[in-house]
Design a protein around this motif. Structure first.
Motif, PDB file in Angstrom:
ATOM      1  N   ARG A 143       0.788  -1.164   0.025  1.00 40.34           N
ATOM      2  CA  ARG A 143      -0.107  -0.069   0.179  1.00 40.34           C
ATOM      3  C   ARG A 143       0.803   1.243   0.105  1.00 40.34           C
ATOM      4  O   ARG A 143       0.557   2.042  -0.715  1.00 40.34           O
ATOM      5  CB  ARG A 143      -0.930  -0.100   1.272  1.00 40.34           C
ATOM      6  N   ALA A 144       1.776   1.178   0.950  1.00 41.60           N
ATOM      7  CA  ALA A 144       2.709   2.383   0.906  1.00 41.60           C
ATOM      8  C   ALA A 144       3.450   2.830  -0.496  1.00 41.60           C
ATOM      9  O   ALA A 144       3.915   3.988  -0.641  1.00 41.60           O
ATOM     10  CB  ALA A 144       3.776   2.272   2.023  1.00 41.60           C
ATOM     11  N   LEU A 148      -1.429  -0.631  -4.313  1.00 40.49           N
ATOM     12  CA  LEU A 148      -2.710  -1.431  -3.610  1.00 40.49           C
ATOM     13  C   LEU A 148      -3.844  -1.724  -4.750  1.00 40.49           C
ATOM     14  O   LEU A 148      -4.409  -2.666  -4.502  1.00 40.49           O
ATOM     15  CB  LEU A 148      -3.271  -0.381  -2.746  1.00 40.49           C
ATOM     16  N   ARG A 149      -3.896  -0.793  -5.793  1.00 39.41           N
ATOM     17  CA  ARG A 149      -5.076  -0.952  -6.827  1.00 39.41           C
ATOM     18  C   ARG A 149      -4.791  -2.253  -7.517  1.00 39.41           C
ATOM     19  O   ARG A 149      -5.363  -3.118  -7.773  1.00 39.41           O
ATOM     20  CB  ARG A 149      -5.242   0.251  -7.596  1.00 39.41           C
ATOM     21  N   ALA A 150      -3.365  -2.358  -7.816  1.00 37.12           N
ATOM     22  CA  ALA A 150      -2.908  -3.697  -8.844  1.00 37.12           C
ATOM     23  C   ALA A 150      -2.992  -4.820  -7.829  1.00 37.12           C
ATOM     24  O   ALA A 150      -3.365  -5.961  -8.283  1.00 37.12           O
ATOM     25  CB  ALA A 150      -1.448  -3.312  -8.949  1.00 37.12           C
ATOM     26  N   ARG A 156      -8.277 -10.465  -7.338  1.00 33.08           N
ATOM     27  CA  ARG A 156      -9.636 -10.805  -7.861  1.00 33.08           C
ATOM     28  C   ARG A 156      -9.447 -11.992  -8.945  1.00 33.08           C
ATOM     29  O   ARG A 156     -10.543 -12.696  -9.576  1.00 33.08           O
ATOM     30  CB  ARG A 156     -10.498  -9.676  -8.668  1.00 33.08           C
ATOM     31  N   GLN A 157      -8.417 -12.205  -9.331  1.00 35.50           N
ATOM     32  CA  GLN A 157      -8.174 -13.221 -10.353  1.00 35.50           C
ATOM     33  C   GLN A 157      -8.663 -14.651  -9.852  1.00 35.50           C
ATOM     34  O   GLN A 157      -8.410 -15.009  -8.746  1.00 35.50           O
ATOM     35  CB  GLN A 157      -6.757 -13.292 -10.779  1.00 35.50           C
ATOM     36  N   SER A 158      -9.368 -15.400 -10.561  1.00 35.65           N
ATOM     37  CA  SER A 158      -9.873 -16.735 -10.268  1.00 35.65           C
ATOM     38  C   SER A 158      -8.442 -17.703  -9.776  1.00 35.65           C
ATOM     39  O   SER A 158      -8.942 -18.203  -8.764  1.00 35.65           O
ATOM     40  CB  SER A 158     -10.493 -17.443 -11.371  1.00 35.65           C
ATOM     41  N   ALA A 159      -7.389 -17.846 -10.471  1.00 33.22           N
ATOM     42  CA  ALA A 159      -6.432 -18.650  -9.695  1.00 33.22           C
ATOM     43  C   ALA A 159      -5.863 -18.214  -8.347  1.00 33.22           C
ATOM     44  O   ALA A 159      -5.309 -19.072  -7.894  1.00 33.22           O
ATOM     45  CB  ALA A 159      -5.275 -18.366 -10.795  1.00 33.22           C
ATOM     46  N   LYS A 176       4.972  -8.298 -12.507  1.00 36.84           N
ATOM     47  CA  LYS A 176       5.204  -7.223 -13.255  1.00 36.84           C
ATOM     48  C   LYS A 176       6.908  -6.884 -13.438  1.00 36.84           C
ATOM     49  O   LYS A 176       7.366  -7.087 -12.366  1.00 36.84           O
ATOM     50  CB  LYS A 176       4.775  -6.061 -12.586  1.00 36.84           C
ATOM     51  N   LYS A 177       7.350  -6.724 -14.707  1.00 35.35           N
ATOM     52  CA  LYS A 177       8.875  -6.883 -14.442  1.00 35.35           C
ATOM     53  C   LYS A 177       9.414  -5.702 -13.654  1.00 35.35           C
ATOM     54  O   LYS A 177       8.945  -4.359 -13.741  1.00 35.35           O
ATOM     55  CB  LYS A 177       9.357  -5.999 -16.027  1.00 35.35           C
TER      56      LYS A 177
END
Length: 207
Positions: A143-144, A148-150, A156-159, A176-177
């Motif tokens: 979060r800091a 947070l949004r990512a 929420r991904q089903s996996a 993410k790279k």
């Protein structure tokens, strides 16, 4: 100057390990007084080790220690031969994921170097750091850092539904790279007294 020469040494070693000439690496090793090489799998491990050295107030280069990332554990044999007894004659040590330990054992054996100074993480270094800090603390860091949004989208991904939070965090760091590299540094910086994972503690005790 020392930092630039250390970077140049790493580059020269990489070229030598890939089949290029070794003269430049030999020259820089002598100039820098390198005695020990720490072989790491990748850049995120390098970020974590360098962050811990800074936290402990250690100047590894001044101590004759060069930390190198090999872009994958499968390259350890070439690096061990280049840097160990058949090449520069340096003392070798390393840190790896437990599943990659056989590559290190074979690589060090090929170079005639003892493998008892290789320290394995239970899954990978990020897993060790997440367990040391606790999932809640790692989420605070996420979060800091403005992720947070990512992180919420990822959850929420089903996996990811139903997976333990530490596993979710470990997977998130690799989606993410550059994220694993950035958090390798951040998670080490966040460690409190007594929280440094055993593989890192053991590695630094040998340096």
């Amino acid at each position: 100057m020392a930092e630039r020469e250390t970077s140049a040494f790493r580059e020269a070693v990489g070229g030598w390990a890939s089949g290029g000439p070794g003269e430049r690496a030999r020259e820089l090793a002598g100039r820098l007084g390198v005695r020990t090489a720490v072989l790491l799998e990748g850049l995120s491990d390098l970020a974590a080790v360098e962050a811990l050295a800074a936290r402990q107030g250690r100047d590894l280069a001044a101590e004759g220690v060069c930390v190198l990332q090999m872009a994958g554990a499968m390259n350890v044999g070439r690096y061990a031969v280049t840097l160990g007894p058949p090449g520069l004659g340096l003392r070798l040590t390393g840190l790896c994921d437990v599943r990659e330990r056989p590559f290190y054992d074979r690589g060090f054996g090929r170079a005639g170097a003892p493998a008892d100074t290789v320290f394995a993480c239970s899954a990978e270094l990020e897993d060790e750091l997440i367990r040391a800090l606790g999932a809640a603390r790692v989420e605070e860091i996420v979060r800091a850092e403005g992720d947070l949004r990512a992180w919420q989208t990822f959850l929420r991904q089903s996996a990811q539904v139903g997976r333990p939070r530490p596993q979710q965090l470990r997977r998130f760091l690799g989606t993410k790279k550059g994220r694993k590299i950035r958090y390798g540094h951040l998670l080490v910086e966040a460690l409190g007294p007594g929280q440094v994972p055993a593989p890192l503690t053991d590695l630094f005790a040998t340096l």
